[in-house]
Write a protein that holds these residues in place. Structure first.
Motif, short mmCIF file in Angstrom:
data_model
loop_
_atom_site.label_atom_id
_atom_site.label_comp_id
_atom_site.label_asym_id
_atom_site.label_seq_id
_atom_site.Cartn_x
_atom_site.Cartn_y
_atom_site.Cartn_z
N PHE A 45 9.74 1.43 10.28
CA PHE A 45 11.15 1.12 10.48
C PHE A 45 11.68 1.83 11.73
N THR B 9 0.83 -1.20 0.00
CA THR B 9 0.00 0.00 0.00
C THR B 9 0.87 1.25 0.00
N CYS C 84 -0.84 -5.28 2.27
CA CYS C 84 -0.01 -4.45 3.14
C CYS C 84 0.70 -5.42 4.07
N CYS D 294 10.92 -8.85 6.04
CA CYS D 294 10.28 -9.33 7.26
C CYS D 294 9.54 -8.24 8.02
N ALA E 244 7.50 -12.53 10.83
CA ALA E 244 6.76 -12.96 9.62
C ALA E 244 7.63 -12.60 8.42
#
Ligand code: SAM
Length: 274
Positions: free
Chosen positions: A139, A90, A118, A223, A190
């Motif tokens: 981040f 997105t 997203c 990740c 993930a």
């Protein structure tokens, strides 16, 4: 399917890995608009070609966005329909586009979303952590000192935390999270979502650090890191208050150190200095 509306800016999500995740509306809209503003035209061209879309691309990245947004808004005001995409997922979510969208809205242009992938939401949807409330942190700072300071500020946060991280910083960040949040805090890594080597690891932070350190494959690819919120935020605030009090106490009288530490962390001044 919707007709394309002249003078509209379409903000279009694109796949984060699996090309099958593009929506039917996205394909139709990207085909119909006059131009597509893309973060990296070389990166987006193969996806568009794969979809049979030949719409002209315009570069819109963090270095030219402020300058390029004005011209695109002018074209929208003249009645052209345009689309905004980023390299993946997105637009505007840790990606360019905010200035263009703000300028378009400011000029009274209709801005409409074409929702889709997203990484943060995809990760949250499979993490198994509380998802009724969450905080997207994007981040962390890349410098270790600033990163540790930001994590310390988040130690008392009761909502699930979601971070994006670059693979070469993953292990360092996980170590800093362990220090800031404690060994036992539940976390999820993930990786490579929607791609061939997708993995979702869930473990307390101490164990997760070890598993990632022991398996270099876990240090590759894209990740998302998720960390459970603090189940006892008052205790975390007190601990942070105590830490700051001890630091300030080396330079200031105790009452002043306690007042400042309490004000900054939300800890009780009385508990710090009765
Ligand atoms: N706008 C994108 C979105 O909607 O997710 C995010 C762009 S940001 C520049 C790129 C970061 O998103 C990566 O460094 C990684 O943290 C995360 N990311 C993107 N694709 C991913 C994937 N397939 N699996 C896991 N994380 C991903």
């Amino acid at each position: 399917m919707d007709p394309q509306i002249p003078g509209t800016l379409y903000v279009v999500a694109t796949p984060i890995g699996n090309r099958g995740d593009i929506t039917l509306r996205a394909i139709e809209t990207l085909r119909a608009v006059a131009w597509i503003a893309a973060e990296d035209t070389r990166h987006s061209r193969p996806l568009l070609t794969h979809l049979g879309i030949a719409t002209p691309l315009v570069a819109l990245h963090e270095h030219n966005e402020a300058a390029a947004a004005g011209g695109l808004v002018e074209r929208l005001c003249q009645g052209e329909a345009g689309a905004l995409i980023s390299d993946a997922g997105t637009p505007l979510v840790s990606d360019p586009g905010y200035r263009l969208v703000a300028a378009a809205r400011e000029a009274g242009v209709r801005v409409t979303p074409l929702p889709g992938p997203c990484a943060a939401i995809a990760a949250l949807s499979v993490a198994g952590l509380p998802s009724d409330r969450f905080v997207f942190e994007g981040f962390l700072p890349s410098k270790p000192g600033a990163r540790r300071a930001r994590l310390a500020e988040l130690a008392a946060e009761p909502r699930t935390l979601i971070f994006y991280e670059a693979p070469h910083r993953l292990l360092g960040t996980l170590g800093d999270m362990r220090t800031a949040f404690g060994d036992a805090r539940a976390a999820v890594l993930a990786r490579e979502l929607t791609k061939h080597f997708e993995t979702v690891l869930d473990a307390p932070l101490a164990e997760l650090v070890q598993r990632v350190a022991d398996d270099s494959d876990q240090q590759r690819g894209e990740c998302v890191l998720l960390v459970a919120g603090n189940a006892d935020p008052a205790a975390a605030r007190e601990a942070e208050g105590r830490r700051l009090y001890d630091l300030l106490r080396t330079e200031l009288p105790p009452s002043r150190a306690a007042r400042l530490a309490a004000r900054y962390t939300g800890a009780s001044r009385k508990t710090l200095y009765g």
